[in-house]
Design a protein around this motif. Structure first.
Motif, PDB file in Angstrom:
ATOM      1  N   GLN A  62       4.014 -16.944  22.460  1.00 23.26           N
ATOM      2  CA  GLN A  62       3.698 -17.317  21.240  1.00 23.26           C
ATOM      3  C   GLN A  62       4.942 -16.686  20.219  1.00 23.26           C
ATOM      4  O   GLN A  62       5.634 -17.356  19.582  1.00 23.26           O
ATOM      5  CB  GLN A  62       2.485 -16.661  20.590  1.00 23.26           C
ATOM      6  N   ARG A  63       5.374 -15.620  20.528  1.00 24.52           N
ATOM      7  CA  ARG A  63       6.629 -15.188  19.852  1.00 24.52           C
ATOM      8  C   ARG A  63       7.734 -15.812  20.210  1.00 24.52           C
ATOM      9  O   ARG A  63       8.510 -15.991  19.302  1.00 24.52           O
ATOM     10  CB  ARG A  63       6.754 -13.642  20.200  1.00 24.52           C
ATOM     11  N   GLU A  64       8.043 -16.231  21.469  1.00 31.25           N
ATOM     12  CA  GLU A  64       9.149 -17.020  21.834  1.00 31.25           C
ATOM     13  C   GLU A  64       9.281 -18.402  21.099  1.00 31.25           C
ATOM     14  O   GLU A  64      10.053 -18.893  20.659  1.00 31.25           O
ATOM     15  CB  GLU A  64       9.008 -17.442  23.439  1.00 31.25           C
ATOM     16  N   ALA A  65       7.987 -19.110  21.004  1.00 31.98           N
ATOM     17  CA  ALA A  65       7.707 -20.170  20.127  1.00 31.98           C
ATOM     18  C   ALA A  65       8.120 -19.932  18.802  1.00 31.98           C
ATOM     19  O   ALA A  65       8.811 -20.731  18.233  1.00 31.98           O
ATOM     20  CB  ALA A  65       6.300 -20.607  20.574  1.00 31.98           C
ATOM     21  N   GLU A  66       7.692 -18.733  18.021  1.00 31.92           N
ATOM     22  CA  GLU A  66       7.917 -18.690  16.682  1.00 31.92           C
ATOM     23  C   GLU A  66       9.574 -18.348  16.478  1.00 31.92           C
ATOM     24  O   GLU A  66      10.303 -18.681  15.633  1.00 31.92           O
ATOM     25  CB  GLU A  66       7.116 -17.279  16.401  1.00 31.92           C
ATOM     26  N   LEU A  67      10.021 -17.711  17.649  1.00 24.17           N
ATOM     27  CA  LEU A  67      11.599 -17.634  17.493  1.00 24.17           C
ATOM     28  C   LEU A  67      12.131 -18.727  17.688  1.00 24.17           C
ATOM     29  O   LEU A  67      13.103 -19.012  17.086  1.00 24.17           O
ATOM     30  CB  LEU A  67      11.980 -16.455  18.388  1.00 24.17           C
ATOM     31  N   GLY A  68      11.784 -19.520  18.484  1.00 25.05           N
ATOM     32  CA  GLY A  68      12.507 -21.196  18.643  1.00 25.05           C
ATOM     33  C   GLY A  68      12.447 -21.831  17.650  1.00 25.05           C
ATOM     34  O   GLY A  68      13.284 -22.380  17.177  1.00 25.05           O
ATOM     35  N   ASP A  69      11.282 -21.838  17.227  1.00 23.16           N
ATOM     36  CA  ASP A  69      11.229 -22.498  15.634  1.00 23.16           C
ATOM     37  C   ASP A  69      12.230 -22.071  14.521  1.00 23.16           C
ATOM     38  O   ASP A  69      12.565 -22.872  13.772  1.00 23.16           O
ATOM     39  CB  ASP A  69       9.568 -22.673  15.407  1.00 23.16           C
ATOM     40  N   ALA A  70      11.942 -20.606  14.529  1.00 20.62           N
ATOM     41  CA  ALA A  70      12.665 -20.029  13.491  1.00 20.62           C
ATOM     42  C   ALA A  70      14.392 -20.447  13.529  1.00 20.62           C
ATOM     43  O   ALA A  70      15.083 -20.596  12.641  1.00 20.62           O
ATOM     44  CB  ALA A  70      12.610 -18.488  13.175  1.00 20.62           C
ATOM     45  N   LEU A  71      14.740 -20.211  14.846  1.00 15.55           N
ATOM     46  CA  LEU A  71      16.176 -20.560  15.173  1.00 15.55           C
ATOM     47  C   LEU A  71      16.462 -22.193  15.313  1.00 15.55           C
ATOM     48  O   LEU A  71      17.775 -22.255  15.476  1.00 15.55           O
ATOM     49  CB  LEU A  71      16.578 -19.523  16.213  1.00 15.55           C
ATOM     50  N   GLY A  72      15.484 -22.846  15.605  1.00 14.26           N
ATOM     51  CA  GLY A  72      15.964 -24.252  15.820  1.00 14.26           C
ATOM     52  C   GLY A  72      16.186 -24.386  17.357  1.00 14.26           C
ATOM     53  O   GLY A  72      16.951 -25.510  17.501  1.00 14.26           O
ATOM     54  N   ILE A  73      15.692 -23.776  18.033  1.00 13.98           N
ATOM     55  CA  ILE A  73      15.922 -23.853  19.392  1.00 13.98           C
ATOM     56  C   ILE A  73      14.843 -24.233  20.362  1.00 13.98           C
ATOM     57  O   ILE A  73      13.942 -23.721  19.918  1.00 13.98           O
ATOM     58  CB  ILE A  73      16.506 -22.611  20.114  1.00 13.98           C
TER      59      ILE A  73
END
Length: 115
Positions: A62-73
């Protein structure tokens, strides 16, 4: 007379109760019972650890997905080995397999050879 009968009955009941408690405790302290209790605790601990690991894994995803969304990755599509490393791993496996086949050919299985 009734007083004596009452105390006699009360004493007998207390003796039966105490004997039952002692026998129950002695059964709990036998090696088989202790082993079963330890096994049950180990299984319970294993289930708790598994649940914890699953919670951590889901939280990480979940955190990886949140960071990916925040960074556009976007997340990696394939988590396998890259093609070059995969090829090297397969070649290394073939090399080891050939090496062990050569060792098997060199070995003699004559039981009388050592004597």
């Amino acid at each position: 007379m009734f007083r004596r009968a009452f105390w006699f009955t009360a004493g007998a009941a207390a003796g039966v109760w105490a004997t039952t408690k002692v026998n129950r405790k002695l059964r709990q302290l036998t090696p088989e019972s202790l082993a079963a209790q330890a096994a049950n605790k180990a299984i319970e601990t294993g289930h708790r650890l598994k649940d914890f690991a699953l919670d951590v894994r889901s939280g990480m995803a979940q955190r990886e997905a949140e960071l990916g969304d925040a960074l556009g990755i976007e997340g990696p599509a394939d988590r396998g080995l890259p093609a070059q490393r995969r090829r090297a791993a397969l070649e290394n496996h073939k090399h080891h397999k050939k090496h062990y086949e050569m060792l098997d050919e060199k070995r003699s299985y004559n039981r009388n050879e050592d004597h």
